[in-house]
Design an enzyme around this catalytic site. Sequence first.
Site, PDB file in Angstrom:
ATOM      1  CB  SER A 127      -0.953  -0.039   1.200  1.00  0.00           C
ATOM      2  OG  SER A 127      -1.942   0.955   1.099  1.00  0.00           O
ATOM      3  CG  ASP A 129      -6.693  -2.332  -3.532  1.00  0.00           C
ATOM      4  OD1 ASP A 129      -7.190  -1.242  -3.199  1.00  0.00           O
ATOM      5  OD2 ASP A 129      -5.508  -2.624  -3.322  1.00  0.00           O
ATOM      6  CG  HIS A 158      -5.926  -1.864   0.157  1.00  0.00           C
ATOM      7  ND1 HIS A 158      -5.016  -1.513  -0.815  1.00  0.00           N
ATOM      8  CD2 HIS A 158      -5.465  -1.320   1.311  1.00  0.00           C
ATOM      9  CE1 HIS A 158      -4.065  -0.776  -0.284  1.00  0.00           C
ATOM     10  NE2 HIS A 158      -4.303  -0.647   1.019  1.00  0.00           N
TER      11      HIS A 158
END
Length: 331
Positions: free
Chosen positions: A168, A267, A297
Amino acid sequence: MAINKLMKAALKALSYPDINLKKNYKLERTFMNVKGYHPIKPSYNVWDHSVFYQDHKIPVRIFSPVLGKNPSEEIVDEHNWNNTKEYPILLFFHGGGWVAGNIDSYNRVCLNLATKTKHLVVSVDYRLAPEHPFPAGLEDCYAVAKEIFQKTDLLHSKPEYITLIGDSAGGNLAAAVSLMARDRGDFEPKRQVLIYPATYNDHGDTSPFASIQENGSDYLLTSKMLQDYMELYMGNQNDWENPYFAPLLAKDFSRQPDTLILTAEYDPLRDEGEAYGEKLWQAGNQVEIIRISDALHGFISLPLKFQQVKESMELIQQFIQKHSEPNLPIT
């Protein structure tokens, strides 16, 4: 395909409360750190150190690989280091939107990586926004990378044995460190693993990526949260167009490490992560882009029993073996 109910329930347990991030980022930070905390079993060997950079210390946590069938049989020990053995390193940058997360909340991820890849995992506790906006956290990550690449006696590893990795916001930081390393010429990463990385600067209605519209409201991480995170991370308006802030804005994608990009099917960041891989490939780099099915995610923070986590660990191991010299000591 409908998302797996077990996966959605598990990620819901790890998800953030529905709060105004700009006003309540400290609450979100506390929530994420508490929810993500994972105790370290005595059978694992972990130790903490610091890297000095400018006027502050950057905490790092080193996770040793479990080398025996039983975790207690053979582990790397900082007090009983075998100098004749060189261990490869995963230099890990955690996620959390540049605002939350720390080395404690990523214990499970790093232990899984160390165990499954037989690498030392070095997790970086970089400074967080908004108290320390861009580029503070990035410069911390770069400083740790520079020290490990240049001072090979610290962890008894060669530069070619070091892989950058992050998830991320951490994937964003890993990509930015690679771009900076090329531009500054201090060291040359050979590999990077970007797990559902944030690479672009627009996550609103004007985003060019379909995954923002398709997955930006019902899958735990929302497009509104992404915009809030980036605005908290931003130091000034000029940062918005800085390729170290949003790597997909780079004008030059050449001379980058061999890259594995793992994205999650549901995501909002899925398409921009894959677009970054395409840019790297078009510039002549070796790139593998793999979309993990039925995943949201943040899935890498789940226990190893989840299929998506096991699959990702195997893909990371295979990528490192494929893109390394034959004598890389990971067997």
